[in-house]
Scaffold this active site. Structure first.
Site, PDB file in Angstrom:
ATOM      1  N   LYS A  15      -6.384  -9.056  -4.962  1.00  0.00           N
ATOM      2  CA  LYS A  15      -5.314  -8.409  -5.719  1.00  0.00           C
ATOM      3  C   LYS A  15      -4.660  -9.451  -6.620  1.00  0.00           C
ATOM      4  O   LYS A  15      -4.106 -10.443  -6.141  1.00  0.00           O
ATOM      5  CB  LYS A  15      -4.285  -7.803  -4.757  1.00  0.00           C
ATOM      6  N   ASP A 112       7.343   2.052   1.276  1.00  0.00           N
ATOM      7  CA  ASP A 112       6.494   2.732   0.282  1.00  0.00           C
ATOM      8  C   ASP A 112       5.282   3.366   0.965  1.00  0.00           C
ATOM      9  O   ASP A 112       4.143   3.234   0.503  1.00  0.00           O
ATOM     10  CB  ASP A 112       6.046   1.751  -0.801  1.00  0.00           C
ATOM     11  N   ASN A 117      -1.213   4.076  -0.460  1.00  0.00           N
ATOM     12  CA  ASN A 117      -1.125   2.789   0.230  1.00  0.00           C
ATOM     13  C   ASN A 117      -1.788   2.833   1.607  1.00  0.00           C
ATOM     14  O   ASN A 117      -1.514   1.981   2.463  1.00  0.00           O
ATOM     15  CB  ASN A 117       0.336   2.349   0.365  1.00  0.00           C
TER      16      ASN A 117
END
Length: 311
Positions: A15, A112, A117
């Site tokens: 990432k 979140d 996710n």
């Protein structure tokens, strides 16, 4: 931005945070990255993405295990309008709940939680929690709205802009609310408040509007209702959610086993009846075959008797 690569001879996900140059990143961006690395590197749970490595210079890079099944959000989109069976939904929900139970036990709020996710294994049998970019410790003060509007708890969202320096007041129960909307999406394969733009979806939850429970399995309705209660104090802890999900799954499997046993018993009874009918038919046919022979003997006797008289 996420790329796949090989690290120490194993596939990994890389990432890359934006901006690509660390020197151009704001202090807040650097702090968030450091916080995510610190939190994720401490996590040891089967349903939380595994940390591999991180780099700060020249670019902020986070390396984790590669989840070849992709995100749950993408998988749901690809299979739309088909939905998962209830057992699969509950299996995913149980793994999510166990991961969140572990986080909260370690004093971490995710902030979140949503299908985007949650990452799937290659065989799509298991799910893992990812993206700790806005996660916080229980002791941290919440200074802003965080997360995704469509899955955001009402206490996190502000109808009016916060005054400068004001703090938000919410705790780990915000994750429970997000879990409820995630579970609803998982069961229905729909986006919560799909007819509203993101901000208006958050306003809906703020006004105590919830997605429809029509046509949902009755076993799961009470859990959803308790998890998305307006008052955070009335929402259950993830330990309770885990226990509830286990109980629902046990009831479903017990019912299936009992139904299967009943089907087998019915089939066995029908087979026994069929064999008895076959035996009765065979006996009847045997008796029918013997009767003509008896008549023939009687006929021969009378014929002999008549011949004797004639003599």
């Amino acid at each position: 931005m996420v790329h796949t690569f090989r690290y120490d001879d194993r596939p990994v996900a890389i990432k890359i945070l934006i901006p690509e140059s660390t020197s151009e990143a704001t202090p807040e961006c650097k702090a968030n990255f450091q916080r995510e690395v610190n939190l994720l590197s401490k996590m040891e749970h089967n349903n939380i993405i595994k940390f591999v490595a991180a780099s700060v210079e020249p670019t902020m890079i986070l390396v984790t295990e590669l989840m070849e099944g992709g995100s749950l959000q993408k998988h749901l989109k690809n299979m739309y309008p088909i939905t998962f069976c209830l057992e699969q939904c509950l299996s995913y929900a149980l793994e999510i709940s166990q991961a969140m139970e572990y986080l909260h036990a370690n004093g971490i709020i995710h902030r979140d939680l949503k299908p985007g996710n949650l990452l799937l294994t290659k065989d799509h049998n298991h799910v893992k929690l990812a993206d700790f970019g806005v996660a916080r410790d229980f002791g941290d003060e919440m200074t802003c709205e965080a997360g995704t509007y469509r899955y955001m708890a009402p206490e996190v969202m502000s109808k009016d802009p916060l005054p400068k320096g004001a703090k938000k007041s919410y705790d780990h129960k915000a994750d429970v609310f997000s879990f409820a909307l995630t579970l609803w999406s998982l069961i229905t394969n729909q986006i919560p408040f799909k007819d509203r733009i993101d901000l208006m979806a958050a306003y809906a939850t703020k006004n105590n509007i919830r997605p429809s429970l029509d046509e949902l399995p009755e076993e799961i309705v009470p859990l959803l209702q308790s998890c998305w209660m307006e008052d955070p104090k009335l929402r259950p802890e993830f330990k309770e959610i885990t226990e509830t999900l286990i109980r629902i799954l046990q009831n479903i499997y017990t019912k299936k086993i009992n139904d299967l046993a009943s089907i087998k018993e019915t089939a066995k009874s029908e087979a026994q009846t069929s064999r008895e009918n076959e035996n009765m038919t065979m006996e009847s046919e045997t008796m029918d075959e013997k009767k003509p022979k008896k008549k023939c003997k009687i006929k021969r006797f009378f014929a002999y008797f008549r011949s004797c008289i004639a003599f």
